[in-house]
Design a protein around this motif. Structure first.
Motif, PDB file in Angstrom:
ATOM      1  N   ALA A 111       0.829  -1.232   0.003  1.00  0.00           N
ATOM      2  CA  ALA A 111       0.080  -0.148  -0.042  1.00  0.00           C
ATOM      3  C   ALA A 111       0.843   1.218   0.122  1.00  0.00           C
ATOM      4  O   ALA A 111       0.466   2.337  -0.494  1.00  0.00           O
ATOM      5  CB  ALA A 111      -0.647  -0.104   1.134  1.00  0.00           C
ATOM      6  N   ASP A 112       1.872   1.250   0.526  1.00  0.00           N
ATOM      7  CA  ASP A 112       3.041   2.334   0.693  1.00  0.00           C
ATOM      8  C   ASP A 112       3.745   2.819  -0.724  1.00  0.00           C
ATOM      9  O   ASP A 112       4.655   3.555  -0.855  1.00  0.00           O
ATOM     10  CB  ASP A 112       4.115   2.141   1.720  1.00  0.00           C
ATOM     11  CG  ASP A 112       4.696   0.879   1.379  1.00  0.00           C
ATOM     12  OD1 ASP A 112       4.931   0.178   0.333  1.00  0.00           O
ATOM     13  OD2 ASP A 112       5.621   0.568   2.445  1.00  0.00           O
ATOM     14  N   GLY A 113       3.353   1.717  -1.731  1.00  0.00           N
ATOM     15  CA  GLY A 113       3.901   1.927  -3.222  1.00  0.00           C
ATOM     16  C   GLY A 113       5.018   1.216  -3.517  1.00  0.00           C
ATOM     17  O   GLY A 113       5.634   1.456  -4.369  1.00  0.00           O
ATOM     18  N   LYS A 114       5.773   0.603  -2.290  1.00  0.00           N
ATOM     19  CA  LYS A 114       7.026   0.006  -2.658  1.00  0.00           C
ATOM     20  C   LYS A 114       6.863  -1.284  -3.392  1.00  0.00           C
ATOM     21  O   LYS A 114       5.682  -2.078  -3.221  1.00  0.00           O
ATOM     22  CB  LYS A 114       7.760  -0.362  -1.089  1.00  0.00           C
ATOM     23  CG  LYS A 114       8.669   0.814  -0.878  1.00  0.00           C
ATOM     24  CD  LYS A 114       9.394  -0.020   0.307  1.00  0.00           C
ATOM     25  CE  LYS A 114       9.948   1.432   1.135  1.00  0.00           C
ATOM     26  NZ  LYS A 114      10.164   0.832   2.825  1.00  0.00           N
ATOM     27  N   LEU A 115       7.748  -1.707  -4.112  1.00  0.00           N
ATOM     28  CA  LEU A 115       7.523  -3.016  -5.073  1.00  0.00           C
ATOM     29  C   LEU A 115       8.724  -3.924  -4.210  1.00  0.00           C
ATOM     30  O   LEU A 115      10.006  -3.609  -4.049  1.00  0.00           O
ATOM     31  CB  LEU A 115       8.047  -2.728  -6.467  1.00  0.00           C
ATOM     32  CG  LEU A 115       7.720  -3.733  -7.237  1.00  0.00           C
ATOM     33  CD1 LEU A 115       6.289  -4.132  -7.509  1.00  0.00           C
ATOM     34  CD2 LEU A 115       8.062  -3.469  -8.745  1.00  0.00           C
ATOM     35  N   HIS A 116       8.312  -4.915  -3.959  1.00  0.00           N
ATOM     36  CA  HIS A 116       9.015  -6.111  -3.228  1.00  0.00           C
ATOM     37  C   HIS A 116       9.034  -7.355  -4.113  1.00  0.00           C
ATOM     38  O   HIS A 116       8.492  -7.901  -4.691  1.00  0.00           O
ATOM     39  CB  HIS A 116       8.273  -6.728  -1.852  1.00  0.00           C
ATOM     40  CG  HIS A 116       8.064  -5.505  -1.032  1.00  0.00           C
ATOM     41  ND1 HIS A 116       8.738  -5.057   0.278  1.00  0.00           N
ATOM     42  CD2 HIS A 116       7.007  -4.660  -0.976  1.00  0.00           C
ATOM     43  CE1 HIS A 116       8.046  -4.295   0.867  1.00  0.00           C
ATOM     44  NE2 HIS A 116       7.123  -4.008   0.269  1.00  0.00           N
ATOM     45  N   GLY A 117      10.308  -7.858  -4.044  1.00  0.00           N
ATOM     46  CA  GLY A 117      10.644  -9.133  -4.772  1.00  0.00           C
ATOM     47  C   GLY A 117      10.443 -10.155  -3.898  1.00  0.00           C
ATOM     48  O   GLY A 117      11.266 -10.397  -2.978  1.00  0.00           O
ATOM     49  N   ILE A 118       9.733 -11.141  -3.984  1.00  0.00           N
ATOM     50  CA  ILE A 118       9.569 -12.446  -3.310  1.00  0.00           C
ATOM     51  C   ILE A 118       9.952 -13.762  -3.837  1.00  0.00           C
ATOM     52  O   ILE A 118       9.545 -14.046  -4.925  1.00  0.00           O
ATOM     53  CB  ILE A 118       8.053 -12.381  -2.810  1.00  0.00           C
ATOM     54  CG1 ILE A 118       7.722 -10.965  -2.207  1.00  0.00           C
ATOM     55  CG2 ILE A 118       7.680 -13.538  -1.892  1.00  0.00           C
ATOM     56  CD1 ILE A 118       6.649 -10.840  -1.439  1.00  0.00           C
ATOM     57  N   TYR A 119      10.806 -14.086  -3.380  1.00  0.00           N
ATOM     58  CA  TYR A 119      11.543 -15.435  -3.938  1.00  0.00           C
ATOM     59  C   TYR A 119      10.786 -16.873  -3.447  1.00  0.00           C
ATOM     60  O   TYR A 119      10.609 -17.774  -4.053  1.00  0.00           O
ATOM     61  CB  TYR A 119      12.890 -15.557  -3.254  1.00  0.00           C
ATOM     62  CG  TYR A 119      13.842 -14.664  -3.842  1.00  0.00           C
ATOM     63  CD1 TYR A 119      13.992 -13.226  -3.535  1.00  0.00           C
ATOM     64  CD2 TYR A 119      14.417 -14.921  -5.005  1.00  0.00           C
ATOM     65  CE1 TYR A 119      14.659 -12.238  -4.267  1.00  0.00           C
ATOM     66  CE2 TYR A 119      15.275 -13.748  -5.890  1.00  0.00           C
ATOM     67  CZ  TYR A 119      15.329 -12.483  -5.340  1.00  0.00           C
ATOM     68  OH  TYR A 119      16.024 -11.825  -6.006  1.00  0.00           O
ATOM     69  N   SER A 120      10.130 -16.692  -2.409  1.00  0.00           N
ATOM     70  CA  SER A 120       9.526 -18.135  -1.790  1.00  0.00           C
ATOM     71  C   SER A 120       8.505 -17.621  -0.709  1.00  0.00           C
ATOM     72  O   SER A 120       8.836 -16.700   0.189  1.00  0.00           O
ATOM     73  CB  SER A 120      10.449 -19.095  -1.117  1.00  0.00           C
ATOM     74  OG  SER A 120       9.767 -20.162  -0.689  1.00  0.00           O
ATOM     75  N   ALA A 121       7.433 -17.979  -0.758  1.00  0.00           N
ATOM     76  CA  ALA A 121       6.240 -17.557   0.354  1.00  0.00           C
ATOM     77  C   ALA A 121       5.092 -18.400  -0.063  1.00  0.00           C
ATOM     78  O   ALA A 121       4.760 -19.257  -0.987  1.00  0.00           O
ATOM     79  CB  ALA A 121       5.832 -15.966   0.076  1.00  0.00           C
ATOM     80  N   ASP A 122       4.127 -18.336   0.995  1.00  0.00           N
ATOM     81  CA  ASP A 122       2.735 -18.850   0.780  1.00  0.00           C
ATOM     82  C   ASP A 122       1.806 -17.844   0.610  1.00  0.00           C
ATOM     83  O   ASP A 122       1.793 -16.813   1.261  1.00  0.00           O
ATOM     84  CB  ASP A 122       2.490 -19.742   2.082  1.00  0.00           C
ATOM     85  CG  ASP A 122       3.034 -21.032   2.275  1.00  0.00           C
ATOM     86  OD1 ASP A 122       2.935 -21.950   1.293  1.00  0.00           O
ATOM     87  OD2 ASP A 122       3.655 -21.177   3.292  1.00  0.00           O
ATOM     88  N   ILE A 123       1.191 -17.967  -0.339  1.00  0.00           N
ATOM     89  CA  ILE A 123       0.284 -16.907  -0.867  1.00  0.00           C
ATOM     90  C   ILE A 123      -1.174 -17.216  -0.422  1.00  0.00           C
ATOM     91  O   ILE A 123      -1.688 -18.361  -0.592  1.00  0.00           O
ATOM     92  CB  ILE A 123       0.259 -16.869  -2.576  1.00  0.00           C
ATOM     93  CG1 ILE A 123       1.680 -16.440  -2.942  1.00  0.00           C
ATOM     94  CG2 ILE A 123      -0.643 -15.836  -2.870  1.00  0.00           C
ATOM     95  CD1 ILE A 123       2.236 -15.024  -2.644  1.00  0.00           C
ATOM     96  N   GLU A 124      -1.824 -16.503   0.208  1.00  0.00           N
ATOM     97  CA  GLU A 124      -3.459 -16.106   0.461  1.00  0.00           C
ATOM     98  C   GLU A 124      -3.835 -15.172  -0.369  1.00  0.00           C
ATOM     99  O   GLU A 124      -3.539 -14.097  -0.558  1.00  0.00           O
ATOM    100  CB  GLU A 124      -3.470 -15.952   1.787  1.00  0.00           C
ATOM    101  CG  GLU A 124      -3.173 -17.139   2.893  1.00  0.00           C
ATOM    102  CD  GLU A 124      -2.997 -16.733   4.160  1.00  0.00           C
ATOM    103  OE1 GLU A 124      -3.669 -15.913   4.608  1.00  0.00           O
ATOM    104  OE2 GLU A 124      -2.336 -17.521   5.136  1.00  0.00           O
ATOM    105  N   MET A 125      -5.236 -15.666  -1.076  1.00  0.00           N
ATOM    106  CA  MET A 125      -5.711 -14.527  -1.752  1.00  0.00           C
ATOM    107  C   MET A 125      -7.166 -14.411  -1.201  1.00  0.00           C
ATOM    108  O   MET A 125      -7.745 -15.233  -0.792  1.00  0.00           O
ATOM    109  CB  MET A 125      -5.976 -15.243  -3.431  1.00  0.00           C
ATOM    110  CG  MET A 125      -4.549 -15.456  -4.114  1.00  0.00           C
ATOM    111  SD  MET A 125      -4.633 -16.009  -5.757  1.00  0.00           S
ATOM    112  CE  MET A 125      -5.162 -17.503  -5.606  1.00  0.00           C
TER     113      MET A 125
END
Ligand code: BT5
Length: 324
Positions: free
Chosen positions: A310-324
């Motif tokens: 939400a703060d506008g930052k772009l994060h690169g994510i290598y591994s995670a569990d995603i919830e939608m």
């Protein structure tokens, strides 16, 4: 002699329901008719339905619902993948078998397959439910000539290959949830686990583990996963051929990994994105140390998920569990 038996099975499969005479088989294979008869008996014992039509010959009426090499290899359309298959009725994990095989120097494309895993695993030592005869529990050894940084994309490429195979065999339209889940109607039907053997020279072997739920009923799943898991049979309403799925997965995986090694990730990235449910949506990414919420904007050429918070930052994510 497994190869003659396999070739005989192949010959009968290719005759597609037409009888082939014992004499003809004997001539073609350069063996005696008695020997033909013995091989036919071996196949029948393995569950091949072969009838012998008087004065005409042998007809193949049905295959055993097994993942043995003899049921997979005859109609396999690959050049490298699945040419060697290590089959187990039961094992702890096909990943363990593949890791051991890879260390003994088996060729690129060797595959470990099992009817059942007693200690099937997911990422981070999670359990993978692997009921006997109900799914495809498979580990594929690849030895690609690419630098180690290009290894993670193989998980994404494998996901595209599995989706294509599911579409081809069942007509279902699966989605990919980044990075390694394949969903049908929102429930998980496949998980992919890519592991690596490497040294100072780079990648020695990639072990791509694919767990695909094919013919489970709800009762075949453990309590832990029953609500989140599904099988192709549950979604399509009919029994699904695991043999066809294996052949089709190996076929597409061979094609796509060749494209990746020769031409890079571009086209495959587009394919992956076209199947992804993650991209363009608001998601929560749970990682080991933190959880981030934001819009999943896309993946990079390296397969890294781009998440804008939400703060506008772009994060690169290598591994995670995603919830939608
Ligand atoms: C995965 O891990 O999804 C990778 C699974 C890879 C399994 C294959 S089978 C052949 C080879 N041999 C092995 O031992 N492994 C590979 P992950 O993203 O961590 O998801 C694991 C989670 O999925 C579990 O914690 C459960 O919540 C759920 N799960 C377990 N079994 C499942 C199943 N059969 N179907 C759907 N979800 C399942």
């Amino acid at each position: 002699n497994i190869t003659v038996t396999n070739k005989l099975a192949q010959r009968l499969m290719e005759a597609s329901g037409e009888p082939v005479s014992g004499q003809q088989l004997a001539d073609e294979f350069g063996i005696s008719r008695t020997s033909v008869w013995k091989h036919i008996k071996d196949l029948q014992e393995k569950g091949y339905e072969i009838t012998s039509v008087k004065k005409k010959g042998y007809v193949l009426m049905g295959l055993p619902d097994s993942l043995e090499a003899s049921t997979i290899q005859p109609l396999l359309k690959t050049k490298r993948l699945g040419k060697t298959i290590e089959y187990r009725a039961s094992c702890e994990s096909t990943q363990i078998i593949a890791h051991q095989l890879a260390q003994t120097g088996v060729p690129d494309g060797t595959v470990a397959l099992a009817e059942e895993q007693t200690a099937g695993r997911g990422r981070m030592a999670r359990k993978w439910d692997s009921a006997y005869g109900k799914g495809v529990w498979m580990s594929i050894i690849l030895r690609p000539d690419v630098p180690i940084q290009r290894a993670p994309q193989f998980t994404l490429i494998a996901a595209v290959a599995v989706v294509r195979a599911i579409e081809e065999v069942t007509g279902l339209r699966p989605d990919i949830k980044w990075p390694n889940d394949i969903l049908v109607n929102g429930k998980k039907c496949t998980g992919i686990l890519t592991e690596l053997q490497s040294d100072a020279d780079g990648i020695q072997a990639l072990i791509i583990g694919i767990g695909l739920n094919a013919n489970q009923e709800p009762a075949d799943f453990s309590d832990e996963v029953r609500d989140i898991a599904t099988s192709l049979k549950m979604e399509s309403g009919g029994h699904v051929s695991r043999q066809e799925l294996v052949r089709s997965i190996l076929f597409y995986l061979e094609q796509y990994t060749e494209i990746y090694v020769k031409e890079g990730f571009g086209v495959l990235k587009l394919m992956w994105e076209s199947y992804s449910t993650t991209i363009g949506r608001k998601v929560r990414a749970r990682m080991a140390k933190e959880t981030l919420e934001g819009i999943a904007e896309g993946i990079t050429e390296d397969g890294v998920l781009q998440l804008r918070t939400a703060d506008g930052k772009l994060h690169g994510i290598y591994s995670a569990d995603i919830e939608m």
